[in-house]
Design an enzyme around this catalytic site. Structure first.
Site, PDB file in Angstrom:
ATOM      1  CG  ASP A   7      -9.298  -6.795 -48.730  1.00 35.89           C
ATOM      2  OD1 ASP A   7      -9.943  -7.186 -47.734  1.00 35.89           O
ATOM      3  OD2 ASP A   7      -8.101  -7.048 -48.897  1.00 35.89           O
ATOM      4  CD  GLU A  15      -8.438  -6.890 -43.302  1.00 33.37           C
ATOM      5  OE1 GLU A  15      -9.544  -7.441 -43.363  1.00 33.37           O
ATOM      6  OE2 GLU A  15      -7.489  -7.171 -44.053  1.00 33.37           O
TER       7      GLU A  15
END
Ligand SMILES: *[C@@H]1O[C@H](CO)[C@@H](O)[C@H](O)[C@H]1NC(C)=O
Ligand SMILES: *[C@@H]1O[C@H](CO)[C@@H](O)[C@H](O)[C@H]1NC(C)=O
Ligand SMILES: *[C@@H]1O[C@H](CO)[C@@H](O)[C@H](O)[C@H]1NC(C)=O
Ligand SMILES: *[C@@H]1O[C@H](CO)[C@@H](O)[C@H](O)[C@H]1NC(C)=O
Ligand SMILES: *[C@@H]1O[C@H](CO)[C@@H](O)[C@H](O)[C@H]1NC(C)=O
Ligand SMILES: *[C@@H]1O[C@H](CO)[C@@H](O)[C@H](O)[C@H]1NC(C)=O
Ligand SMILES: *[C@@H]1O[C@H](CO)[C@@H](O)[C@H](O)[C@H]1NC(C)=O
Ligand SMILES: *[C@@H]1O[C@H](CO)[C@@H](O)[C@H](O)[C@H]1NC(C)=O
Ligand SMILES: CC(=O)N[C@H]1CO[C@H](CO)[C@@H](O)[C@@H]1O
Length: 892
Positions: free
Chosen positions: A464, A540
């Site tokens: 992330d 994702e």
């Protein structure tokens, strides 16, 4: 053959009992410590030096016959616990977690041969979660300051401590998922009671002569046009002189082709000063190289390389590895999106996020089934977010032609940077000196494990968030030092990047929860403010779906839990994500289901509607990305969040934990067919999709629309020419603006011979769900007005006749021609969303099984053949059900 008596005499002379077999016996030998006694430190002597001496009575300890397992994994392996019990309902909440709040010890005794002059023994760790003290024959050889991190692999020389009988002891400390360099699960699922603590990867004993070999590195240079020019292979290994004297090393490298034939070999003679290390490098030309391709595009020929180190004409150390000849590159294009190329061809990544087992149990057979399912649904890549598993994973991927994106995980110690620190509720401390050292050891180790594998597509050093400059340099240096050749990408998101690597070209803008099918087609020209929709590389993303069918639900839910599914739409559910997660309940999904398809009237009705939702949601995601592969701003790749779960979960999968396939599986399978036709929910265009490089010929597309009564509303035929590895719009479906109720749209792609290549049916109503793009959150884009499919209740029952031909089936042989079910719709109305399921004599699902297609909609009078390639034995009947087709069971 040596005389038996002589053998025993030799053994006795070495002080070893006649039955004992040394773990290693010869230079270059390596073996994993094969099993363990393990116990809580609360019930053993506090003096670990004493516990690590031979001859201790460990009868009262726990035992496990496995070389590597976490504490829970060991207890599951030795039968103390059963996953079917632990995972049933909310049983895990009642489990004795407290037992894992203290350190535990693992212990083993093993034999070694007597070290002669110039012989050395080593102990190799490959990561212990999350830190450990190591004791060998009464002496501590490493502490948890150093032997830290689930991926921190280290080598310790034990020559001076080694004896004929040896005792080895490991004290593992309780893992804090968020605070340690562990293998964690963030909010994916409840945590294992031990947080994955333990020896989750093998600990090896290795014997060498005077010169030890480091990890093999194999670099491949294959100029374009690939396969038509000679390739050069560079094989490299570090040689370390373990002696206090100068040593002359004879090094030899041998390369063999995929059928085992000799490609070539070369020798070198190297002088090593006392304690000196040097890289030894060999170059080998490979003429007419056979090229490794991802499965969709070709074969997977694997070459092998072997390096031998000899001193004084005796083996000192040896290693070998397979490798493949292929070239992977990536560029960040003018839109800041990453585009991969494979062997010179632009390559659209289609894949899924991998869920490791909750208890980190590795099972090669299970992983092979996972790969078979991935290929069946059109995936070419698996993303491992911090779940780098075992070396076998990469061997399987190499052999079968699956690409792997490996990388570090998000949202815990692995990403404790100053620029995202205020985002976590309970943030782990920002890295200190020791953390950088653990990260370095982890990257050095993983780079060594991964480098030779042709299946490697990329390493994401962040998920992330991008690593800071210091960590980035550590990671990049370690990968480069291992001979890394495929792209290193800063993170799986576009939130920022380190100067050394530049922009990642990956977007992580959701969704993770339900979005309607038009989401993926609403690309707003250049993609501005359209988050996950079909442009760029989504690292994702998905509509969050993956509802198991009844046969699976019964395995892990009580009757009350199952009732909650359809009567309690907003309730937090233990088999969703963690209870502090956004994804603990199904409220968003259920709001859409209720509004679009009507309030469920039973569990069966809920599951029928859920599979409709899941199929529609996944198909549109894969069709969207496939359709816009050749767009002005290309959709360069997508990774489904997520393809499989760590345990029996109610969401986020393409198939459930038990390998039963349902809506999200067949939606994805349809949406990512190699040659396919897709309907654009926003523009009503038809997209012709071609992921192949070599399927030839003219193509024709038939477009048919019928209403609920089966009446034809329109029918058109589009003739078209084709381009490889390209998608394009070939026309528009007319008459959809005046839909009343619900209509069915069928797109059929055929080749010149009239063979159907793709058959694809949609259910459509007036308009599309209204997306509130401006209110998009990190997990979804809300819908302000749902479409209304309730007219589906007007659909009259259809009669479908099924006949089974099982003659071509070879039970238990994957991929062989299987059972074929012919379905004929005998009615004048469509037979909507008809699914088949194989069951055994007791009515339980037979899994795994792959159907050519499933959850199909038949036109009035239409006949369809569906074939099950059967992997598991025991199928005795096929269950049939459909939205307007009475459930039935036919014996085979
Ligand atoms: C879990 O639930 C099942 C079914 O109720 C029960 O039989 C089993 O004993 C439970 N196991 C544990 C470990 O609680
Ligand atoms: C597991 O990790 C979580 C998150 O760091 C922590 O709160 C919990 O205490 C850990 N459990 C054990 C048994 O150490
Ligand atoms: C050999 O080299 C290593 C690494 O440079 C050093 O730590 C070690 O003390 C040296 N050993 C001897 C015997 O010189
Ligand atoms: C690409 O990213 C760079 C660096 O963040 C930025 O300066 C540039 O404007 C971006 N280009 C586009 C087309 O978004
Ligand atoms: C990382 O580890 C390698 C191998 O032990 C070592 O050579 C290198 O200096 C380390 N890098 C840093 C920055 O500590
Ligand atoms: C949430 O889950 C944690 C860990 O399983 C548990 O300790 C806690 O009691 C749960 N909270 C609620 C509100 O269920
Ligand atoms: C896909 O491309 C191949 C390679 O040129 C071609 O033969 C085939 O007809 C194409 N298929 C479609 C559906 O466009
Ligand atoms: C966002 O949603 C709220 C209601 O939750 C609504 O009041 C607001 O108008 C929406 N914002 C936009 C920009 O549509
Ligand atoms: C073999 C072949 O024709 N490959 C093509 C794949 O598609 C890209 C564009 O998407 C072309 O550049 C390749 O030539």
């Amino acid at each position: 053959m040596m005389h038996k008596t002589l053998l025993s005499l030799l053994a006795l002379a070495a002080g070893v009992s006649a039955n004992a077999k040394p773990l290693v016996n010869g230079n270059g030998d390596k073996a994993a410590i094969p099993n363990w006694d393990f116990q809580s430190t609360s019930s053993v002597d506090k003096d670990l030096a004493k516990l690590s001496k031979t001859g201790l009575n460990t009868k009262s300890w726990n035992h496990v016959d496995a070389s590597a397992c976490t504490l829970m994994g060991c207890f599951l392996k030795n039968g103390k616990y059963k996953d079917s019990d632990l995972w049933f309902s909310d049983n895990l909440t009642k489990f004795n977690w407290g037992q894992f709040t203290v350190p535990w010890v693992y212990r083993n005794e093993f034999q070694l041969p007597k070290a002669g002059k110039g012989q050395h023994f080593f102990l190799e760790t490959n990561g212990i979660s999350s830190k450990a003290d190591l004791y060998f024959n009464g002496k501590q050889i490493a502490d948890a300051e150093f032997q830290a991190g689930a991926y921190g692999g280290h080598t310790y020389e034990i020559t001076d401590l080694a004896a004929a009988n040896n005792a080895f002891l490991v004290r593992v400390y309780p893992t804090q998922y968020l605070f340690d360099f562990a293998v964690g699960f963030v909010d994916w699922n409840p945590y294992s009671p031990d947080n994955g603590t333990g020896i989750w990867r093998d600990i090896n004993i290795k014997q060498t002569g005077s010169v030890a070999m480091g990890t093999l590195s194999i670099a491949v240079d294959a100029p374009f046009p690939i396969g038509q020019k000679d390739a050069t292979v560079t094989i490299r290994a570090k040689a370390t002189n373990l002696e206090k004297t100068t040593v002359k090393l004879a090094a030899k490298a041998t390369v063999s082709d995929p059928s085992g034939g000799a490609v070539g070999s070369s020798d070198q003679s190297i002088t090593l000063a006392p304690n000196e290390s040097k890289y030894v490098e060999f170059k080998q030309t490979v003429k007419n190289p056979k090229i490794w391709w991802p499965k969709e595009w070709g074969a997977q020929p694997l070459y092998s390389a072997k390096v031998d180190f000899s001193v004084n004409n005796a083996v000192s150390d040896t290693a070998s590895s397979k490798f493949g000849i292929r070239t992977v590159t990536s560029v960040v294009n003018s839109h800041n999106d990453t585009m991969f190329t494979v062997n010179g061809q632009p390559f659209q990544v289609r894949g899924g996020g991998y869920g490791a087992d909750m208890f980190l149990r590795w099972d090669s057979a299970r992983f092979t089934k996972i790969v078979q399912y991935m290929f069946d649904i059109g995936y070419n890549t698996i993303r491992l977010e911090g779940k780098m598993e075992q070396p076998e994973l990469y061997e399987i991927a190499d052999k079968l032609g699956l690409f792997v994106i490996a990388g570090w995980e998000c949202c815990d110690k692995w990403e404790a940077w100053d620029y995202n620190h205020d985002l976590a509720l309970d943030p782990p401390p920002i890295w200190d000196e020791r953390d950088y050292a653990i990260a370095n050891a982890s990257m050095v180790h993983e780079a060594g494990v991964l480098q030779t594998h042709p299946s490697m597509l990329s390493y994401f050093v962040g998920s992330d968030y991008w690593p800071n400059d210091r960590a980035t340099k550590i990671y990049v240096d370690a990968l480069k030092a291992a001979g890394w050749q495929v792209p290193i990408i800063a993170s799986a998101a576009k939130r920022g990047f380190p100067a050394l690597l530049g922009p990642s070209g990956m977007k992580m803008d959701g969704p993770y929860d339900w979005v309607p099918p038009n989401y993926w087609y609403d690309i707003n020209g250049d993609g501005t403010n359209r988050y996950g929709s079909s442009f760029g590389f989504g690292s994702e993303l998905g509509p969050g779906v993956g509802t198991p069918e009844l046969g699976s639900l019964k395995k892990f839910l009580t009757k009350a839990d199952m009732d909650d599914l359809w009567t309690n739409p907003d309730k937090g559910l233990y088999h969703m994500s963690n209870n502090d997660s956004q994804f603990y309940d199904r409220s968003g999904y259920n709001a859409a289901l209720y509004a679009r398809l009507g309030k469920p009237t039973s569990l069966d009705d809920y599951l029928m509607k859920a599979q409709l939702m899941d199929y529609e949601a996944t198909r549109s995601e894969y069709e969207g990305y496939s359709s816009f592969w050749s767009a002005a701003r290309p959709a360069t790749g997508l990774i489904y969040w997520m393809q499989n779960n760590a345990w029996p979960s109610l969401h986020w999968n393409n198939w459930d934990y038990y390998f039963r396939t349902a809506g999200s599986y067949y939606g994805t399978k349809t949406g990512s067919r190699t040659e396919h036709v897709a309907y654009d929910y926003v523009t009503h265009e038809v997209h012709l999709i071609n992921h192949s490089l070599d399927k030839k010929g003219a193509r024709s597309i038939k477009v048919d629309v019928i209403d609920l009564t089966g009446k034809s509303l329109s029918s058109q035929t589009i003739a078209t020419s084709t381009d490889p590895n390209t998608s394009k719009s070939v026309g528009k479906v007319s008459g959809l603006d005046t839909i009343k109720d619900v209509v069915f749209l069928r797109l059929t792609l055929t080749n010149q011979g009239g063979k159907t290549l793709s058959r694809n049916v949609y259910w459509l109503t007036q308009g599309v769900d209204a997306l509130d793009w401006d209110n998009t959150t990190w997990w979804w884009t809300p819908v302000t007005k749902f479409i209304d499919y309730s007219a589906l209740t007007k659909l009259q029952p259809a009669t479908v006749v099924a006949s089974i031909d099982a003659s071509g089936c070879k039970p238990g042989v994957p991929g062989t021609k299987g059972k074929t079910v012919t379905l004929v719709n005998k009615s004048t109305v469509p037979a909507f969303f008809v699914s088949l399921n194989l069951v055994d004599a007791s009515g339980a699902d037979v899994v795994p099984v792959v159907w050519t297609d499933n959850y199909v909609t038949l036109w009035p009078g239409e006949k369809i053949k569906l074939t099950a390639s059967q992997w598991a034995d025991g199928a005795k009947a096929v269950e049939i059900k459909g939205y307007n087709v009475k459930a039935a069971k036919i014996s085979i």
